[in-house]
Design an enzyme around this catalytic site. Structure first.
Site, PDB file in Angstrom:
ATOM      1  N   CYS A  39      -8.558 -15.707 -39.822  1.00  0.00           N
ATOM      2  CA  CYS A  39      -9.360 -16.612 -40.651  1.00  0.00           C
ATOM      3  C   CYS A  39     -10.138 -15.824 -41.686  1.00  0.00           C
ATOM      4  O   CYS A  39     -10.447 -16.312 -42.755  1.00  0.00           O
ATOM      5  CB  CYS A  39     -10.351 -17.384 -39.795  1.00  0.00           C
ATOM      6  SG  CYS A  39      -9.714 -17.780 -38.208  1.00  0.00           S
ATOM      7  N   ASN A  69     -11.943 -14.426 -30.289  1.00  0.00           N
ATOM      8  CA  ASN A  69     -10.663 -14.129 -30.916  1.00  0.00           C
ATOM      9  C   ASN A  69     -10.568 -12.703 -31.454  1.00  0.00           C
ATOM     10  O   ASN A  69      -9.518 -12.079 -31.396  1.00  0.00           O
ATOM     11  CB  ASN A  69     -10.388 -15.131 -32.049  1.00  0.00           C
ATOM     12  CG  ASN A  69     -11.604 -15.419 -32.900  1.00  0.00           C
ATOM     13  OD1 ASN A  69     -12.695 -15.626 -32.378  1.00  0.00           O
ATOM     14  ND2 ASN A  69     -11.439 -15.429 -34.199  1.00  0.00           N
ATOM     15  N   THR A  73      -9.888 -26.301 -34.909  1.00  0.00           N
ATOM     16  CA  THR A  73     -10.973 -26.472 -35.885  1.00  0.00           C
ATOM     17  C   THR A  73     -11.526 -27.888 -35.816  1.00  0.00           C
ATOM     18  O   THR A  73     -12.753 -28.095 -35.771  1.00  0.00           O
ATOM     19  CB  THR A  73     -10.449 -26.157 -37.308  1.00  0.00           C
ATOM     20  OG1 THR A  73     -10.034 -24.793 -37.326  1.00  0.00           O
ATOM     21  CG2 THR A  73     -11.510 -26.398 -38.362  1.00  0.00           C
TER      22      THR A  73
HETATM   23  N1  PLP Z   1     -11.511 -21.223 -32.268  1.00  0.00           N
HETATM   24  C1  PLP Z   1     -11.021 -19.999 -32.050  1.00  0.00           C
HETATM   25  C2  PLP Z   1     -11.698 -19.095 -31.074  1.00  0.00           C
HETATM   26  C3  PLP Z   1      -9.873 -19.570 -32.732  1.00  0.00           C
HETATM   27  O1  PLP Z   1      -9.393 -18.340 -32.510  1.00  0.00           O
HETATM   28  C4  PLP Z   1      -9.256 -20.461 -33.647  1.00  0.00           C
HETATM   29  C5  PLP Z   1      -8.066 -20.048 -34.422  1.00  0.00           C
HETATM   30  O2  PLP Z   1      -7.794 -18.893 -34.613  1.00  0.00           O
HETATM   31  C6  PLP Z   1      -9.808 -21.739 -33.825  1.00  0.00           C
HETATM   32  C7  PLP Z   1     -10.940 -22.087 -33.121  1.00  0.00           C
HETATM   33  C8  PLP Z   1      -9.200 -22.729 -34.779  1.00  0.00           C
HETATM   34  O3  PLP Z   1      -8.055 -23.320 -34.233  1.00  0.00           O
HETATM   35  P1  PLP Z   1      -6.949 -23.993 -35.200  1.00  0.00           P
HETATM   36  O4  PLP Z   1      -6.234 -22.844 -35.861  1.00  0.00           O
HETATM   37  O5  PLP Z   1      -6.072 -24.764 -34.269  1.00  0.00           O
HETATM   38  O6  PLP Z   1      -7.674 -24.855 -36.156  1.00  0.00           O
END
Ligand code: PLP
Length: 384
Positions: free
Chosen positions: A330, A149, A70
């Protein structure tokens, strides 16, 4: 329990924890301190940076260590756009992670940027013709994720990057889900920035990095003591950096042809395909979401019309000991159908029936299809 939710997170691998342990205990120094303990920490941090860079075929000075995907996405989108505003125009896709979409919204609300969203087709592949039309001489930044994702589709990032570069725009890709599963090589992709997260590949949550091509200006988001060459202030999380490096080095090998996933990618895709086949042939009306072939090897996502994804997920956990996801972690807890599935043209009611299964090793899929089909039948019989 059978864990089929590696796209949400993974456990810390033993060798990763062992690599981190000294920096959580005896070697606890602050890398900025001028005594011996500080030196040890500082050297460990720079070794970790070099290892992360090597796994990408990149230079250590191109790595900014962050608190995860993130933060890496936010630093890429806001940091690149604010340092190189050009025509204040952003192009991204309807299916990005909220970390990219919300960072773009922030630039629109507070910094006078315009933002265009690229559509995707029914398989979740970005529309290149539309990209060609929308990316222009004004465009500041194009951000297209390497792998989605929720539906697992792998995007034609190199093609988008070539288009963008020809028009002088910068390109960022979110490779959080792709590391260890597909080739993640910023040079081959032709991008200017690439986000990584540790906890998807066996490092702790709260570890990650942004790769930024040498010479590309970046505006920091976090100000303070000037760590990370002034790009990300704050006392460095040495243990997390060491863990990130150990996990990425296990997941990705550098070969003369560039970085390659080390894991059993083909066997994983074959086990996934067999699982998908078995589910689809025994659950009438079910369909796979995302691209049938251009997808992450350990990723299977379905809609089961006539159910609720949440109910299938609960049944799978309670009756079969299977942990999976009813969409992206998320968005969990939200009643709204997933924006990603809507972007693929899936009806909102059907989008509420989505369930995602993600695994890192082929054995995890074996024998799981029967339980999935039983859980879907149970929910349908209650509903009907
Ligand atoms: N980008 C994608 C495609 C993700 O799947 C995720 C988390 O699920 C993130 C960003 C965010 O990563 P983090 O959980 O390390 O903040």
């Amino acid at each position: 329990m059978r864990y089929l939710d590696t796209a949400a997170t993974t456990p810390v691998r033993r060798e990763v924890l062992e690599a981190m342990w000294p920096f959580l205990t005896g070697e606890f120094g602050n890398p900025s301190s001028r005594h011996g303990l500080g030196d040890v920490a500082s050297r460990a941090l720079e070794r970790a940076r070099a290892d992360v860079a090597a796994a990408l075929g990149a230079r250590p000075a191109e790595i900014v260590l962050t608190s995860g995907g993130t933060e890496a996405d936010n630093l890429a989108v806001k940091g690149l756009a604010l340092a190189n505003p050009r025509g204040r125009h952003l192009v991204t896709t309807r299916i990005e992670h909220p970390a990219v979409l919300e960072a773009c919204d922030h630039l629109v609300r507070l910094h006078g940027f315009r933002r265009d969203l690229l559509d995707v087709d029914g398989d979740g592949v970005v529309d290149l013709t539309q990209a060609e039309r929308l990316i222009g001489a004004e465009t500041t930044l194009v951000s297209v994720m390497l792998a989605n994702n929720e539906v697992g589709t792998v995007q034609p990032v190199a093609e988008v990057a070539a288009l963008a570069r020809a028009r002088g725009a910068l390109v960022h890709t979110d490779a959080v889900q792709a590391v260890g599963s597909v080739v993640v090589d910023p040079t081959q992709l032709g991008v200017d920035a690439l986000s990584l997260s540790g906890h998807k590949v066996g490092a702790p949550k709260g570890s990650g990095a942004l790769w930024v091509r040498r010479g590309v200006p970046l505006e920091p988001l976090i100000h303070g003591g000037g760590q990370e060459r002034g790009l990300r202030s704050g006392t460095e999380n040495v243990a997390a950096a060491v863990g990130l490096a150990a996990a990425i080095t296990s997941a990705v090998g550098s070969t003369p042809g560039g970085p390659r996933p080390r894991g059993p990618v083909e066997a994983l895709a074959a086990a996934r395909d067999a699982f998908v086949h078995d589910v689809l042939s025994a659950a009438p009306g079910a369909f796979l979401t995302g691209h049938p072939r251009r997808r992450l090897p350990g990723h299977a996502s379905f809609c089961f019309p006539g159910t609720s994804g949440e109910a299938v997920l609960l049944g799978l956990e309670q009756d079969h000991g299977i942990a999976c996801s009813s969409g992206s972690a998320c968005a969990a807890g939200s009643d709204e159908p997933s924006e990603v599935l809507l972007a693929l043209g899936i009806d909102p009611e059907v989008a509420r029936t989505a369930v995602r299964f993600t695994a890192a090793s082929p054995g995890d899929f074996e024998g799981a299809a029967g339980a999935v089909v039983t859980a879907v039948r149970a929910v349908r019989s209650l509903a009907g």
